[in-house]
Design a protein around this motif. Structure first.
Motif, PDB file in Angstrom:
ATOM      1  N   GLY A  85      34.757 -96.167  -8.916  1.00 38.45           N
ATOM      2  CA  GLY A  85      35.066 -96.601  -7.557  1.00 38.45           C
ATOM      3  C   GLY A  85      34.315 -95.783  -6.524  1.00 38.45           C
ATOM      4  O   GLY A  85      33.825 -96.313  -5.519  1.00 38.45           O
ATOM      5  N   GLY A  86      34.210 -94.464  -6.775  1.00 36.04           N
ATOM      6  CA  GLY A  86      33.446 -93.613  -5.871  1.00 36.04           C
ATOM      7  C   GLY A  86      31.973 -93.966  -5.860  1.00 36.04           C
ATOM      8  O   GLY A  86      31.338 -94.021  -4.798  1.00 36.04           O
ATOM      9  N   ILE A  87      31.418 -94.221  -7.047  1.00 39.00           N
ATOM     10  CA  ILE A  87      30.005 -94.624  -7.137  1.00 39.00           C
ATOM     11  C   ILE A  87      29.793 -95.951  -6.416  1.00 39.00           C
ATOM     12  O   ILE A  87      28.815 -96.138  -5.692  1.00 39.00           O
ATOM     13  N   CYS A  88      30.723 -96.860  -6.604  1.00 42.74           N
ATOM     14  CA  CYS A  88      30.635 -98.169  -5.946  1.00 42.74           C
ATOM     15  C   CYS A  88      30.632 -98.003  -4.426  1.00 42.74           C
ATOM     16  O   CYS A  88      29.890 -98.689  -3.718  1.00 42.74           O
ATOM     17  N   ASN A  89      31.440 -97.062  -3.925  1.00 43.90           N
ATOM     18  CA  ASN A  89      31.545 -96.865  -2.482  1.00 43.90           C
ATOM     19  C   ASN A  89      30.266 -96.325  -1.855  1.00 43.90           C
ATOM     20  O   ASN A  89      29.973 -96.615  -0.692  1.00 43.90           O
ATOM     21  N   LEU A  90      29.508 -95.523  -2.620  1.00 44.12           N
ATOM     22  CA  LEU A  90      28.380 -94.829  -1.990  1.00 44.12           C
ATOM     23  C   LEU A  90      26.995 -95.321  -2.402  1.00 44.12           C
ATOM     24  O   LEU A  90      25.990 -94.957  -1.799  1.00 44.12           O
ATOM     25  N   CYS A  91      26.915 -96.161  -3.450  1.00 43.31           N
ATOM     26  CA  CYS A  91      25.582 -96.486  -3.973  1.00 43.31           C
ATOM     27  C   CYS A  91      24.867 -97.583  -3.187  1.00 43.31           C
ATOM     28  O   CYS A  91      23.748 -97.956  -3.536  1.00 43.31           O
ATOM     29  N   SER A  92      25.473 -98.094  -2.125  1.00 41.71           N
ATOM     30  CA  SER A  92      24.729 -99.010  -1.257  1.00 41.71           C
ATOM     31  C   SER A  92      23.714 -98.249  -0.411  1.00 41.71           C
ATOM     32  O   SER A  92      22.778 -98.841   0.127  1.00 41.71           O
ATOM     33  N   ASP A  93      23.908 -96.929  -0.293  1.00 43.74           N
ATOM     34  CA  ASP A  93      22.951 -96.092   0.417  1.00 43.74           C
ATOM     35  C   ASP A  93      21.704 -95.894  -0.445  1.00 43.74           C
ATOM     36  O   ASP A  93      21.811 -95.550  -1.628  1.00 43.74           O
ATOM     37  N   ARG A  97      21.651 -94.468  -4.209  1.00 43.21           N
ATOM     38  CA  ARG A  97      21.287 -95.420  -5.262  1.00 43.21           C
ATOM     39  C   ARG A  97      20.183 -94.858  -6.149  1.00 43.21           C
ATOM     40  O   ARG A  97      20.266 -94.952  -7.383  1.00 43.21           O
ATOM     41  N   GLU A  98      19.185 -94.229  -5.544  1.00 39.64           N
ATOM     42  CA  GLU A  98      18.098 -93.649  -6.334  1.00 39.64           C
ATOM     43  C   GLU A  98      18.601 -92.535  -7.247  1.00 39.64           C
ATOM     44  O   GLU A  98      18.163 -92.405  -8.385  1.00 39.64           O
ATOM     45  N   TYR A  99      19.536 -91.731  -6.739  1.00 44.25           N
ATOM     46  CA  TYR A  99      20.095 -90.656  -7.572  1.00 44.25           C
ATOM     47  C   TYR A  99      20.825 -91.250  -8.777  1.00 44.25           C
ATOM     48  O   TYR A  99      20.676 -90.784  -9.909  1.00 44.25           O
TER      49      TYR A  99
END
Length: 400
Positions: A85-93, A97-99
């Protein structure tokens, strides 16, 4: 909905605890605690902070994205749910996303598509959508991942197909001193009624934050955005109280309408001590009688038919706002008012009692007791026609 760094600095002040410091405390606690519940609570908080872009620099600096990715391989399904859920929240950046992509994010996230936990699966699907770029599209659109998504879509157990008017989720939470002080540090709200009074009151915004956790992770679930909300706080919630937060779907359209409720079950031991302290003061001053108190005792705490007081503290305790006559009629009114409170929550009584009583029990019944005017428990002899079995704070099916 989101904050700017300038606003956070202005709100925190020179002597307050900033957002980065608070996030660092959470990361340190996650790595240091051996408590399963503690890790779950900390990771849930980090996942919520991952929703706000103002935190992205801090999360990258504190290696929270790495922590989320490493947690995806844990056996604890709750930790995995919060991590994805945390990854989902931030990976639009783009930078986040690259990380994720550089650190085997696609295979780690796609492996969760077969998880039995529906919330985890939905977060995994949304994350993969955010991770799609021209170079990654062939991997994400591979036959294996496509088949997993088709299975999710056609599953009759899908959480999306199960959401309908009447769908309901509840959680129990004990409000601790640490919760209130951490929230005061985060918001710089050091109002004495919250942090320096005889009975500290939890921030209303903190309770609303717990509600937000339900909306975003349980019902309706990942991807939920709140567009309008009306809050009322008719009574205070004190440190030590146990609260039940309930969310129920009212209607399903393009915008889902939801009602929610926060019920406070006062901490029995703390408030018994507080009540005794207050009663001592009142007796010295004016000998005033006490009001109407509702308590639920388990059958293992008293001898049925005996006039002796029950042993220990009630599993649930509630003070009624009204006062009634100090006679049998007043006692009867007090019982009826208490009965109205507890009957309303009988459908969830097993989870509430097991989470509140602080001990294990096998095939015990719950009985309603009241106090009216005198500091003496009166057995109403009213009990649900069921037996309760609890272990480690959780209910289980009683043996025959």
């Amino acid at each position: 909905m989101f904050s700017r760094k300038e606003q956070l600095i202005q709100r925190t002040g020179k002597s307050g605890v900033g957002r980065r410091s608070f996030l660092n405390l959470l990361v340190t606690e996650f790595h240091g605690t051996k408590s399963r519940d503690g890790k779950e609570q900390v990771l849930a908080n980090l996942a919520n902070f991952a929703y706000d872009p103002v935190n992205y620099d801090y999360l990258r600096e504190l290696k929270v994205i790495k922590l989320f990715l490493e947690t995806l391989s844990e056996n604890n399904k709750i930790l995995v749910r919060f991590a994805v859920g945390g990854i989902c929240n931030l990976c639009s950046d783009p930078e986040n996303r690259e990380y994720v992509l550089r650190n085997q994010g696609i295979p780690l996230v796609s492996s969760l598509l077969s998880s039995p936990d529906e919330e985890t699966v939905l977060s995994a699907i949304t994350t993969l959508m955010f991770l799609i770029t021209p170079p990654t599209k062939p991997e994400i659109a591979s036959p294996q991942i496509i088949n997993c998504m088709i299975n999710v879509e056609t599953s009759q157990k899908s959480i999306v197909s199960n959401i309908k008017p009447g769908s309901r989720v509840s959680i129990l939470r004990v409000i601790t001193k640490e919760d209130v002080h951490a929230f005061a540090q985060l918001t710089n709200d050091y109002n004495p009624i919250h942090v320096n009074s005889e009975r500290n009151i939890a921030h209303g915004a903190f309770l609303n934050g717990l509600l937000s956790g339900i909306l975003g992770t349980k019902l309706p679930g990942p991807g939920t955005l709140v567009v309008d909300q009306v809050l009322r706080f008719p009574k205070p919630c004190f440190v030590g109280d146990t609260v039940e937060l309930s969310v129920e779907i009212v209607s399903m359209r393009a915008i889902i309408s939801i009602v929610f409720l926060c019920i406070i079950f006062t901490n029995a031991l703390e408030n018994k001590q507080m009540r005794e302290k207050n009663l001592t003061k009142e007796t010295k001053k004016s000998h005033l009688p006490i009001g109407c108190y509702c308590g639920v005792f388990m059958s293992g705490q008293f001898k049925k038919g005996s006039k002796e007081q029950p042993n220990g503290n009630p599993a649930l305790l509630q003070e009624h706002s009204e006062t009634f006559p100090c006679n049998p009629v007043g006692n009867k009114i007090c019982i009826n008012r208490c009965l109205e409170i507890f009957v309303k929550h009988l459908p969830n009584s097993q989870a509430i009692l097991c989470g509140s009583m602080g001990r294990d029990c096998v095939k015990e019944r719950a009985y309603l007791f009241v106090k009216n005017c005198k500091d003496v428990w009166i057995n109403s002899n009213l009990s649900p026609s069921r037996e309760y079995c609890c272990k480690d704070g959780n209910p289980y099916k009683c043996p025959p």
